[in-house]
Enzyme design. Structure first.
Site, PDB file in Angstrom:
ATOM      1  N   ASN A  56     -27.017  16.122  -3.513  1.00 25.81           N
ATOM      2  CA  ASN A  56     -28.388  16.558  -3.219  1.00 25.81           C
ATOM      3  C   ASN A  56     -29.353  16.472  -4.404  1.00 25.81           C
ATOM      4  OD1 ASN A  56     -27.378  18.756  -4.558  1.00 25.81           O
ATOM      5  ND2 ASN A  56     -27.842  20.254  -2.955  1.00 25.81           N
ATOM      6  N   THR A 115     -30.976  23.446   0.281  1.00 26.81           N
ATOM      7  CA  THR A 115     -29.687  22.992  -0.266  1.00 26.81           C
ATOM      8  C   THR A 115     -29.142  21.803   0.529  1.00 26.81           C
ATOM      9  OG1 THR A 115     -29.237  25.267  -0.914  1.00 26.81           O
ATOM     10  CG2 THR A 115     -27.352  23.768  -0.862  1.00 26.81           C
ATOM     11  N   ARG A 121     -37.895  25.903  -6.375  1.00 20.64           N
ATOM     12  CA  ARG A 121     -36.976  25.731  -5.226  1.00 20.64           C
ATOM     13  C   ARG A 121     -37.699  25.092  -4.040  1.00 20.64           C
ATOM     14  NH1 ARG A 121     -31.388  27.225  -5.571  1.00 20.64           N
ATOM     15  NH2 ARG A 121     -31.533  28.186  -3.514  1.00 20.64           N
ATOM     16  N   ARG A 146     -35.358  16.766  -2.058  1.00 18.72           N
ATOM     17  CA  ARG A 146     -34.166  16.512  -1.228  1.00 18.72           C
ATOM     18  C   ARG A 146     -34.548  15.948   0.141  1.00 18.72           C
ATOM     19  NH1 ARG A 146     -31.607  22.289  -3.034  1.00 18.72           N
ATOM     20  NH2 ARG A 146     -30.417  21.606  -4.864  1.00 18.72           N
ATOM     21  N   TYR A 158     -21.778  27.171 -12.477  1.00 17.34           N
ATOM     22  CA  TYR A 158     -21.563  27.462 -11.052  1.00 17.34           C
ATOM     23  C   TYR A 158     -20.519  28.567 -10.833  1.00 17.34           C
ATOM     24  CZ  TYR A 158     -24.471  23.581  -9.252  1.00 17.34           C
ATOM     25  OH  TYR A 158     -25.516  22.753  -8.902  1.00 17.34           O
ATOM     26  N   HIS A 179     -31.057  20.326  -9.060  1.00 14.11           N
ATOM     27  CA  HIS A 179     -30.710  21.751  -9.126  1.00 14.11           C
ATOM     28  C   HIS A 179     -31.921  22.553  -9.559  1.00 14.11           C
ATOM     29  CE1 HIS A 179     -28.894  25.566 -10.333  1.00 14.11           C
ATOM     30  NE2 HIS A 179     -29.621  25.448 -11.431  1.00 14.11           N
TER      31      HIS A 179
HETATM   32  P1  GTP Z   1     -28.203  24.268  -6.760  1.00 11.86           P
HETATM   33  O1  GTP Z   1     -29.656  24.151  -7.075  1.00 11.86           O
HETATM   34  O2  GTP Z   1     -27.403  23.042  -7.121  1.00 11.86           O
HETATM   35  O3  GTP Z   1     -27.600  25.544  -7.326  1.00 11.86           O
HETATM   36  O4  GTP Z   1     -28.147  24.348  -5.181  1.00 11.86           O
HETATM   37  P2  GTP Z   1     -28.522  25.574  -4.259  1.00 11.86           P
HETATM   38  O5  GTP Z   1     -28.878  26.773  -5.071  1.00 11.86           O
HETATM   39  O6  GTP Z   1     -29.527  25.066  -3.286  1.00 11.86           O
HETATM   40  O7  GTP Z   1     -27.146  25.833  -3.503  1.00 11.86           O
HETATM   41  P3  GTP Z   1     -25.859  26.641  -4.037  1.00 11.86           P
HETATM   42  O8  GTP Z   1     -26.109  27.232  -5.370  1.00 11.86           O
HETATM   43  O9  GTP Z   1     -25.424  27.523  -2.926  1.00 11.86           O
HETATM   44  O10 GTP Z   1     -24.797  25.467  -4.179  1.00 11.86           O
HETATM   45  C1  GTP Z   1     -24.724  24.703  -5.356  1.00 11.86           C
HETATM   46  C2  GTP Z   1     -24.448  23.273  -4.997  1.00 11.86           C
HETATM   47  O11 GTP Z   1     -23.175  23.180  -4.393  1.00 11.86           O
HETATM   48  C3  GTP Z   1     -25.401  22.664  -3.950  1.00 11.86           C
HETATM   49  O12 GTP Z   1     -26.600  22.181  -4.496  1.00 11.86           O
HETATM   50  C4  GTP Z   1     -24.543  21.547  -3.405  1.00 11.86           C
HETATM   51  O13 GTP Z   1     -24.575  20.405  -4.271  1.00 11.86           O
HETATM   52  C5  GTP Z   1     -23.170  22.153  -3.427  1.00 11.86           C
HETATM   53  N1  GTP Z   1     -22.854  22.723  -2.129  1.00 11.86           N
HETATM   54  C6  GTP Z   1     -23.350  23.854  -1.565  1.00 11.86           C
HETATM   55  N2  GTP Z   1     -22.826  24.065  -0.349  1.00 11.86           N
HETATM   56  C7  GTP Z   1     -21.990  23.021  -0.131  1.00 11.86           C
HETATM   57  C8  GTP Z   1     -21.143  22.653   0.969  1.00 11.86           C
HETATM   58  O14 GTP Z   1     -21.078  23.324   1.976  1.00 11.86           O
HETATM   59  N3  GTP Z   1     -20.421  21.493   0.790  1.00 11.86           N
HETATM   60  C9  GTP Z   1     -20.507  20.730  -0.314  1.00 11.86           C
HETATM   61  N4  GTP Z   1     -19.762  19.614  -0.388  1.00 11.86           N
HETATM   62  N5  GTP Z   1     -21.271  21.045  -1.356  1.00 11.86           N
HETATM   63  C10 GTP Z   1     -22.023  22.168  -1.254  1.00 11.86           C
HETATM   64 MG    MG Z   2     -27.727  27.459  -6.625  1.00 10.04          MG
END
Ligand code: GTP
Ligand code: MG
Length: 150
Positions: free
Chosen positions: A112, A91, A85, A102, A49, A115
């Protein structure tokens, strides 16, 4: 053919959703190329991340992702990254449509369940981070010609 990194997060493993999540990708026609259960270190998750390290939720995200085993997978097939996705949903689970993982199983963005890589380039990086080359299987899916016209 295109590969994506899909993971069932610790909440999904604890809630017994691994089988359902695998099943959705299998039934869609995607091919499983690699799978393992892994409890990831903080260092490993910080690499995974890295793009989010300035976010206020980053420490909580790393703690959540390290709180138990993750089911790490590589799924392969046409448009696997983008369609992966779509199968996961948005997300924020409250913005996810029913019928997505989700949208069916989650409420809180911080829990959630799953990934998925967000682009072909990040998929390649994530696969290399989570798997050794020797763990990626090359095989012909018996159903291939029933899933694809050509
Ligand atoms: P991933 O598949 O896990 O990478 O999720 P994503 O690509 O849909 O979202 P992103 O990469 O932007 O964020 C990674 C992860 O961080 C998300 O899946 C959430 O679990 C967490 N996350 C993202 N935004 C928030 C937020 O605003 N608050 C919190 N608590 N967690 C968040
Ligand atoms: Mg992501």
């Amino acid at each position: 053919s295109e590969q994506t990194f899909i993971a069932v997060k610790p909440d999904g493993v604890q809630r017994g959703l691994v089988g359902d999540i695998i099943s959705r990708f299998e039934k869609r026609g995607y091919k499983l190329a690699a799978i393992k259960l892994v409890t990831a270190s903080k260092e490993h998750l910080e690499k995974h991340y890295a793009d989010l390290k300035e976010k206020p939720f980053f420490p909580g995200l790393i703690a959540y992702m390290g709180s138990g085993p993750i089911c790490a997978m590589v799924w392969e097939g046409r448009d696997a990254v983008k369609t992966g996705r779509v199968i996961l949903g948005a997300t924020n689970p409250l913005a996810s449509t029913p019928g997505t993982i989700r949208g069916d199983y989650a409420i809180d963005v911080g829990r959630n369940v799953c990934h998925g890589s967000d682009a072909v380039e990040s998929a390649q990086k994530e696969i290399a981070l989570w798997f050794d080359k020797s763990e990626i299987n090359t095989w012909k899916q018996a159903s291939h010609d029933w899933v694809y016209e050509k």
